[in-house]
Design an enzyme around this catalytic site. Structure first.
Site, PDB file in Angstrom:
ATOM      1  N   LYS A 275       0.927  -1.352  -0.155  1.00 54.26           N
ATOM      2  CA  LYS A 275      -0.272   0.055  -0.209  1.00 54.26           C
ATOM      3  C   LYS A 275       0.606   1.068  -0.195  1.00 54.26           C
ATOM      4  O   LYS A 275       1.914   1.189   0.728  1.00 54.26           O
ATOM      5  CB  LYS A 275      -0.391  -0.034   1.218  1.00 54.26           C
ATOM      6  CG  LYS A 275      -2.158   1.364   1.437  1.00 54.26           C
ATOM      7  CD  LYS A 275      -3.406  -0.148   0.170  1.00 54.26           C
ATOM      8  CE  LYS A 275      -4.088   0.718   0.286  1.00 54.26           C
ATOM      9  NZ  LYS A 275      -5.484   0.033  -0.782  1.00 54.26           N
TER      10      LYS A 275
HETATM   11  P1  NAD Z   1     -12.887   7.538  -3.911  1.00 52.62           P
HETATM   12  O1  NAD Z   1     -12.092   8.576  -3.551  1.00 52.62           O
HETATM   13  O2  NAD Z   1     -12.930   6.580  -5.549  1.00 52.62           O
HETATM   14  O3  NAD Z   1     -14.244   7.975  -3.041  1.00 52.62           O
HETATM   15  C1  NAD Z   1     -14.606   7.519  -2.105  1.00 52.62           C
HETATM   16  C2  NAD Z   1     -15.935   8.593  -1.332  1.00 52.62           C
HETATM   17  O4  NAD Z   1     -16.024   8.712  -0.530  1.00 52.62           O
HETATM   18  C3  NAD Z   1     -16.449  10.172  -2.424  1.00 52.62           C
HETATM   19  O5  NAD Z   1     -17.518  10.085  -2.685  1.00 52.62           O
HETATM   20  C4  NAD Z   1     -15.865  10.812  -1.008  1.00 52.62           C
HETATM   21  O6  NAD Z   1     -16.761  12.268  -1.745  1.00 52.62           O
HETATM   22  C5  NAD Z   1     -16.335  10.332  -0.200  1.00 52.62           C
HETATM   23  N1  NAD Z   1     -16.190  10.365   1.291  1.00 52.62           N
HETATM   24  C6  NAD Z   1     -14.952  10.668   1.330  1.00 52.62           C
HETATM   25  N2  NAD Z   1     -15.129  10.896   2.742  1.00 52.62           N
HETATM   26  C7  NAD Z   1     -16.342  10.553   3.662  1.00 52.62           C
HETATM   27  C8  NAD Z   1     -16.795  10.969   4.341  1.00 52.62           C
HETATM   28  N3  NAD Z   1     -16.065  10.828   5.767  1.00 52.62           N
HETATM   29  N4  NAD Z   1     -17.952  10.580   4.312  1.00 52.62           N
HETATM   30  C9  NAD Z   1     -18.898  10.248   3.532  1.00 52.62           C
HETATM   31  N5  NAD Z   1     -18.687   9.997   2.177  1.00 52.62           N
HETATM   32  C10 NAD Z   1     -17.312  10.361   2.290  1.00 52.62           C
HETATM   33  O7  NAD Z   1     -12.005   6.342  -3.556  1.00 52.62           O
HETATM   34  P2  NAD Z   1     -12.162   4.553  -3.433  1.00 52.62           P
HETATM   35  O8  NAD Z   1     -11.509   4.189  -4.407  1.00 52.62           O
HETATM   36  O9  NAD Z   1     -14.038   4.360  -4.284  1.00 52.62           O
HETATM   37  O10 NAD Z   1     -12.492   4.037  -2.123  1.00 52.62           O
HETATM   38  C11 NAD Z   1     -12.972   4.169  -1.134  1.00 52.62           C
HETATM   39  C12 NAD Z   1     -13.167   3.023  -0.383  1.00 52.62           C
HETATM   40  O11 NAD Z   1     -13.229   1.829  -0.637  1.00 52.62           O
HETATM   41  C13 NAD Z   1     -11.318   3.200   0.534  1.00 52.62           C
HETATM   42  O12 NAD Z   1     -11.436   3.311   1.403  1.00 52.62           O
HETATM   43  C14 NAD Z   1     -10.966   2.352  -0.182  1.00 52.62           C
HETATM   44  O13 NAD Z   1      -9.489   1.761  -0.081  1.00 52.62           O
HETATM   45  C15 NAD Z   1     -11.550   0.940  -0.315  1.00 52.62           C
HETATM   46  N6  NAD Z   1     -11.536   0.218  -2.257  1.00 52.62           N
HETATM   47  C16 NAD Z   1     -10.977   0.621  -2.566  1.00 52.62           C
HETATM   48  C17 NAD Z   1     -11.132  -0.413  -3.777  1.00 52.62           C
HETATM   49  C18 NAD Z   1     -10.761   0.773  -5.431  1.00 52.62           C
HETATM   50  O14 NAD Z   1     -10.443  -0.099  -6.119  1.00 52.62           O
HETATM   51  N7  NAD Z   1     -10.767   1.836  -5.616  1.00 52.62           N
HETATM   52  C19 NAD Z   1     -10.599  -1.473  -3.722  1.00 52.62           C
HETATM   53  C20 NAD Z   1     -10.719  -2.001  -2.905  1.00 52.62           C
HETATM   54  C21 NAD Z   1     -11.077  -1.299  -1.559  1.00 52.62           C
END
Ligand code: NAD
Length: 421
Positions: free
Chosen positions: A112
């Site tokens: 990571k």
């Molecule tokens: P992203 O940045 O695309 O989206 C995050 C979303 O959460 C945005 O809409 C943002 O406005 C919102 N957000 C941020 N803080 C917030 C809060 N306090 N309350 C409500 N909404 C809030 O990120 P992502 O890639 O969608 O990742 C989201 C989660 O999923 C993270 O924990 C990440 O580690 C996990 N994840 C992502 C992937 C991937 O393929 N992108 C894979 C596995 C896990």
């Protein structure tokens, strides 16, 4: 001992280690590797200069890349941009990536990375500068067969394109396999960005079937409308669920009759918030606590804690985000009969799709969209069935069952390779 010296200290690291130790006890993990797996094999901390567009002063920014286990192939894991990023959090997430890859049977160890910066106020040019300099600092330890970054919180396809370009300029030839989650025009997989959210809903639906529930007509709530949340919402919508509430960092919206998710996609294109969407009303209370059948936290970690767990009304929790539920909250939810599909299984669609993208890049394959979905759902449902069987045999929850599967596989790889020198 490094753990006692607090080098990796963070709430998330403590939780991940506590979880790990519980499972290590349960499976009588070989003491020779028990301590080893608590610590990452490599951690790189970098600092670099960064100048914002409108100021002359130069800031110093801190970045990290942590590789947990190098025994099973290259390491793999996302890169997040967030002001809260620290070594302990990145390490915890790298450890979770090792278990996650092992759960779905991929030939990777966990990694990571992250930069401690708020991505929201950054202009495109600023984000590009941060990304290129951070990548340059990582060059000694990343590589197609060494460590392959991917998007995570605060980073996206474009960020991956800049990483790929910076790395390719450094080595002197185009190297699409250095990152996954990049745009299709430079070798990205057409389904990568949808796979985490869609994979999460696929295992959620399979789990609901096991307990006699269906997604159709269920009331679904999604926290976060980013990469994971939006496609989870779309998958649930397509399968006949009523997605009644969603939010993002700027606010929450609700429509008890169900939000039209394709319309919300159009509304939020160009990075517009869900706030003000005409097909729903503003929601003022906590989105996590509203009455629904399925709750999908898909934003940030640590949002379900002992303070709000007992107020959660959903009966199924699909953890799209990494570590959205603290250990104490997990216990409360289980006591209240909530079925939890843990993050290391629920969001493993991301790394699975990344694996397909990396294989296509390294082998010069070109798989079609339908083929990729078929492979994704097959991997996710196979892992789910295995974990469900472990949970029945061991009479344990799905998180423990998933960890048993993941930790056993990583431990077996380490023990089989033996010691060097
Ligand atoms: P992203 O940045 O695309 O989206 C995050 C979303 O959460 C945005 O809409 C943002 O406005 C919102 N957000 C941020 N803080 C917030 C809060 N306090 N309350 C409500 N909404 C809030 O990120 P992502 O890639 O969608 O990742 C989201 C989660 O999923 C993270 O924990 C990440 O580690 C996990 N994840 C992502 C992937 C991937 O393929 N992108 C894979 C596995 C896990």
């Amino acid at each position: 001992m490094i753990v006692e010296n607090n080098l990796f200290d963070s709430q998330m690291y403590k939780e991940v280690i506590k979880q790990y130790e519980g499972v290590a006890d349960l499976i009588n993990l070989d003491p020779n590797i028990r301590e080893r797996l608590k610590l990452p094999q490599r951690s790189l901390v970098v600092t670099f200069p960064f100048r914002r567009d409108e100021y002359d002063e130069v800031e110093t920014v801190v970045g990290y890349r942590v590789q947990h286990v190098l025994s099973m192939g290259p390491t793999k894991g996302g890169i997040r941009y967030s002001p809260d990023v620290n070594l302990g959090e990145v390490t915890a997430l790298a450890i979770l990536m090792s278990w996650k890859s092992a759960i779905v049977g991929l030939p990777y160890g966990g990694a990571k990375g992250g930069v401690a910066i708020d991505p929201n106020p950054l202009t495109r040019a600023e984000k590009q500068r941060v990304t290129r300099r951070y990548t340059a600092e990582l060059i000694p330890i990343i590589g197609v067969n060494k460590d392959i970054p991917a998007p995570d919180l605060g980073t996206d396809e474009q960020t991956m394109a800049w990483i790929m370009d910076t790395y390719s300029n450094f080595v002197g030839y185009a190297t699409p396999g250095i990152v996954t989650g990049k745009p299709a025009s430079i070798g990205g997989s057409v389904t990568r960005k949808e796979s985490t959210g869609r994979g999460a809903v696929a295992v959620g639906v399979a789990a609901m079937e096991k307990i006699g529930k269906t997604i159709k007509n269920s009331k679904v709530v999604v926290q976060g409308f980013g990469n994971v949340g939006r496609y989870a919402a779309m998958a649930a919508y397509e399968q006949g669920a009523k997605v009644i509430a969603v939010n993002d960092v700027d606010g929450s919206i609700i429509n008890e009759k169900g939000i039209n998710i394709p319309e919300l996609f159009k509304y939020t294109s160009n990075n517009v918030s869900v706030n003000g969407f005409p097909g729903a009303e503003k929601l003022n209370e906590s989105i996590l606590e509203i009455d629904c059948d399925v709750l999908i936290p898909a934003a940030v970690g640590g949002v379900i804690t002992s303070s709000n767990a007992s107020k959660i009304k959903a009966k199924v929790l699909i953890e799209g985000a990494n570590s959205p539920t603290t250990l104490n909250a997990d216990k409360i939810l289980r006591e209240n009969g909530v079925l939890i599909i843990p993050d290391i299984l629920a969001n493993a669609g991301g790394i699975t799709a990344s694996y397909f993208e990396w294989v296509q890049n390294t082998q010069n394959y070109l798989w079609k969209e339908a083929e990729l979905y078929e492979k994704l759902i097959d991997v996710m449902l196979t892992a789910f069935e295995e974990i469900w069987t472990i949970s029945e045999k061991q009479n344990c929850d799905l998180r423990t069952a998933a960890l048993i599967k993941g930790i056993k596989r990583v431990a077996a790889a380490k023990l089989t390779r033996g010691l060097f020198p």
